[in-house]
Design an enzyme around this catalytic site. Structure first.
Site, PDB file in Angstrom:
ATOM      1  N   ASP A   1      49.444  29.968  17.832  1.00 24.40           N
ATOM      2  CA  ASP A   1      49.802  29.790  16.431  1.00 24.40           C
ATOM      3  C   ASP A   1      51.067  29.082  16.223  1.00 24.40           C
ATOM      4  OD1 ASP A   1      51.624  31.543  17.465  1.00 24.40           O
ATOM      5  OD2 ASP A   1      50.376  33.343  17.156  1.00 24.40           O
TER       6      ASP A   1
ATOM      7  N   ASP B   1      54.915  29.030  14.622  1.00 25.29           N
ATOM      8  CA  ASP B   1      56.146  29.718  14.317  1.00 25.29           C
ATOM      9  C   ASP B   1      57.071  28.567  13.637  1.00 25.29           C
ATOM     10  OD1 ASP B   1      54.761  32.087  14.688  1.00 25.29           O
ATOM     11  OD2 ASP B   1      55.637  31.887  16.476  1.00 25.29           O
TER      12      ASP B   1
ATOM     13  N   ASP C   1      64.140  34.476  24.127  1.00 20.67           N
ATOM     14  CA  ASP C   1      63.991  34.914  25.599  1.00 20.67           C
ATOM     15  C   ASP C   1      64.034  34.094  26.767  1.00 20.67           C
ATOM     16  OD1 ASP C   1      61.470  33.974  24.682  1.00 20.67           O
ATOM     17  OD2 ASP C   1      60.415  35.652  25.168  1.00 20.67           O
TER      18      ASP C   1
HETATM   19  P1  ATP Z   1      52.458  33.028  22.659  1.00 20.85           P
HETATM   20  O1  ATP Z   1      51.757  31.803  22.974  1.00 20.85           O
HETATM   21  O2  ATP Z   1      51.861  34.313  23.409  1.00 20.85           O
HETATM   22  O3  ATP Z   1      52.350  33.372  21.023  1.00 20.85           O
HETATM   23  P2  ATP Z   1      55.155  32.843  22.035  1.00 20.85           P
HETATM   24  O4  ATP Z   1      56.193  32.345  23.171  1.00 20.85           O
HETATM   25  O5  ATP Z   1      55.015  32.097  20.997  1.00 20.85           O
HETATM   26  O6  ATP Z   1      54.061  33.024  22.970  1.00 20.85           O
HETATM   27  P3  ATP Z   1      55.752  35.094  20.314  1.00 20.85           P
HETATM   28  O7  ATP Z   1      55.363  36.515  20.787  1.00 20.85           O
HETATM   29  O8  ATP Z   1      54.672  34.467  19.284  1.00 20.85           O
HETATM   30  O9  ATP Z   1      55.369  34.444  21.829  1.00 20.85           O
HETATM   31  O10 ATP Z   1      57.203  34.813  19.977  1.00 20.85           O
HETATM   32  C1  ATP Z   1      57.380  33.825  19.426  1.00 20.85           C
HETATM   33  C2  ATP Z   1      59.048  33.269  19.731  1.00 20.85           C
HETATM   34  O11 ATP Z   1      59.685  34.455  19.634  1.00 20.85           O
HETATM   35  C3  ATP Z   1      58.989  33.171  21.214  1.00 20.85           C
HETATM   36  O12 ATP Z   1      58.785  31.957  21.709  1.00 20.85           O
HETATM   37  C4  ATP Z   1      60.551  33.393  21.692  1.00 20.85           C
HETATM   38  O13 ATP Z   1      61.164  32.178  21.212  1.00 20.85           O
HETATM   39  C5  ATP Z   1      60.685  34.645  20.814  1.00 20.85           C
HETATM   40  N1  ATP Z   1      60.706  35.898  21.421  1.00 20.85           N
HETATM   41  C6  ATP Z   1      59.410  36.681  20.988  1.00 20.85           C
HETATM   42  N2  ATP Z   1      59.644  37.781  21.846  1.00 20.85           N
HETATM   43  C7  ATP Z   1      61.044  37.859  22.183  1.00 20.85           C
HETATM   44  C8  ATP Z   1      61.833  38.856  22.720  1.00 20.85           C
HETATM   45  N3  ATP Z   1      61.392  40.131  23.268  1.00 20.85           N
HETATM   46  N4  ATP Z   1      63.120  38.350  23.141  1.00 20.85           N
HETATM   47  C9  ATP Z   1      63.702  37.248  22.511  1.00 20.85           C
HETATM   48  N5  ATP Z   1      62.887  36.453  22.177  1.00 20.85           N
HETATM   49  C10 ATP Z   1      61.721  36.516  21.843  1.00 20.85           C
HETATM   50 MG    MG Z   2      53.751  32.607  19.566  1.00 21.98          MG
END
Ligand code: ATP
Ligand code: MG
Length: 457
Positions: free
Chosen positions: A80, A82, A156
């Site tokens: 997705d 963001d 993170d």
């Molecule tokens: P995925 O491909 O699984 O969606 P993602 O990195 O995009 O991986 P998300 O859960 O969609 O994961 O989170 C979007 C963004 O928000 C992450 O890339 C990170 O920058 C931030 N984020 C998410 N969870 C945390 C956390 N627990 N602590 C700090 N930052 C976070």
């Molecule tokens: Mg994501």
């Protein structure tokens, strides 16, 4: 390949602090111009582009951020998209007609385009920033919100803190994410222990990204996981359920599971199973689980549907099976012995990982049908075939057989039975012999009594 030392003066602000540690290079960002990275607009979902341009035209800054930028740079298709912006949630909401404010403390905006949802978040400051410094103005009025730079540092991992800028198609990197991505490293931003303590779920995320992206963990990011894994005890079971699904249903469950065990994290999520996976002499529990996970990965890869209930049936089967055996040894009839075992294990499990009832009901059906698959005489086999969970239960029977339980004859019989014509099915059932009297009696009783199955054995 990338120029890593450019200074991004435009965004310079005072150094934010995370838990009292001043962040050194906080006022510098590396800008990777379009010519030096691989992300093209064609790879970005039209919906995300509309959000980025919509915000830009309304006078705000807006960037793609997080997993989508990381995945595009790695050549993967993002799950997705963001968006991160300096517009407040209310302002975002006003820009897009089909948008909705989500959440209480940290409001987000979901902008809907058909079935696709773009999540828009306002820049956020790290949790410990007491005083926000306002150069840019507007976004500083609420101290939950922050600047682009603060937003980067509160994320993170460095590889998750990269921003794609729609105004010049460059990538903005405050935390060294580009260098880590090139080195194939997953590195927590800031002091590792502090960041894991702040949110222990980051340990699960670290492992998930290793499984998913095939990158390695940076030394300290890795070293502290087994040491701090116990902190996961304090995480609400509902959140651990969400994370467990992400861990096991992302298409890399087999590898991810091995990593969870290796880093002593699995025992925090599924303690009852963990105990038996590593103490059993024979390989059966581990073989069954790994086969189930490999199957799950294969189905995801082939675009087939998967039911989380089946996954949980496999994940929890060994504690249920062991408890079942013990119950039978205590002279509890086979079917209630299994029901009691299932209840005990599920009740204990949901304290850790809050698997919703809609899944545990099906999981329990899959287990409960196992002994019933052994009762094939009379009309039973025909009835079972119409049970809504027959297919899942049959697949589970195959899994048990392939993992070494002596059920080959039974599994082959069911394979043949379900694909035969009605007359052939009659023959198959007849060859088993007719239903003996006492069992018929038991079945009649079963209809009347609330605990029916107790008599069936
Ligand atoms: P995925 O491909 O699984 O969606 P993602 O990195 O995009 O991986 P998300 O859960 O969609 O994961 O989170 C979007 C963004 O928000 C992450 O890339 C990170 O920058 C931030 N984020 C998410 N969870 C945390 C956390 N627990 N602590 C700090 N930052 C976070
Ligand atoms: Mg994501």
């Amino acid at each position: 390949m990338f120029s890593l030392n450019k200074i991004f003066d435009k965004l310079t602000i005072k150094k934010p602090r995370i838990r009292g540690h001043a962040i050194n290079k906080a006022s510098a960002a590396n800008i990777i111009p379009r010519a030096e990275h691989s992300i093209s607009r064609k790879q970005i979902s039209p919906a995300a582009l509309k959000v980025l341009y919509g915000l830009k035209e309304a006078g705000f800054d807006a960037y793609l951020v997080g997993g989508c930028v990381r995945d595009l740079l790695l050549g993967h298709e993002p799950k997705d998209f963001d968006v991160s912006t300096n517009a407040s949630p209310e302002e975002v909401n006003k820009v897009f007609r089909r948008s909705q404010l989500i959440g209480r403390r940290f409001k987000l905006v979901h902008v809907r385009f058909g079935r696709e949802i773009i999540e828009v978040a306002t820049f956020r400051a790290p949790p410990q920033v007491e005083q926000h410094v306002d150069d840019a103005g507007r976004i500083m009025r609420d101290n939950v919100y922050g600047t682009l730079e603060q937003d980067a540092w509160r994320r993170d991992f460095t590889i998750n803190a990269l921003y794609y800028d729609i105004t010049d198609f460059s990538i903005i990197d405050y935390t060294g994410g580009i260098a880590d991505l090139k080195a194939g490293k997953i590195k927590l931003i800031g002091d590792v222990e502090t960041r894991y303590r702040e949110d222990p779920v980051r340990m699960l995320r670290a492992i998930r990204f290793v499984g998913k992206l095939g990158l390695v963990l940076d030394d300290e990011t890795e070293r502290l996981i087994p040491i701090l894994a116990e902190l996961l005890k304090d995480i609400p079971a509902a959140r651990l359920f969400d994370e467990s699904l992400k861990l096991y249903l992302a298409g890399n469950a087999a590898v991810t599971h091995e990593l969870l065990c290796h880093y002593h994290v699995f025992e925090q999520l599924f303690p009852q199973t963990d105990e038996l996976l590593h103490t059993e002499q024979d390989n059966y529990p581990r073989t069954l689980l790994m086969k189930a996970l490999e199957n799950t990965d294969k189905r995801i890869d082939e675009g087939k549907t998967i039911t989380p209930a089946f996954l949980f049936a496999a994940l929890l089967w060994e504690p249920v099976r062991q408890q079942w055996i013990q119950n039978v040894e205590q002279n509890i009839p086979i079917i209630p012995a299994l029901q009691h075992a299932a209840t005990d294990v599920v009740v204990e499990q949901v304290k850790r990982v809050a698997i919703p009832k809609r899944f545990t009901i099906v999981t329990r059906d899959i287990w409960a049908l196992q002994p019933r698959l052994e009762q094939r005489t009379g009309k039973r086999a025909f009835r079972l075939l119409t049970h809504p969970k027959f297919r899942a239960a049959y697949d589970f029977l195959l899994l048990r057989t392939e993992s070494g339980e002596e059920l080959t004859e039974l599994a082959e019989w069911w394979t043949q039975f379900q694909f035969s014509s009605e007359s052939e099915q009659q023959v198959l059932v007849t060859n088993l012999g007719s239903t003996p009297g006492p069992k018929r009696k038991a079945r009649r009783k079963r209809r009347k009594k609330p605990k029916p199955a107790a008599k069936s054995e």
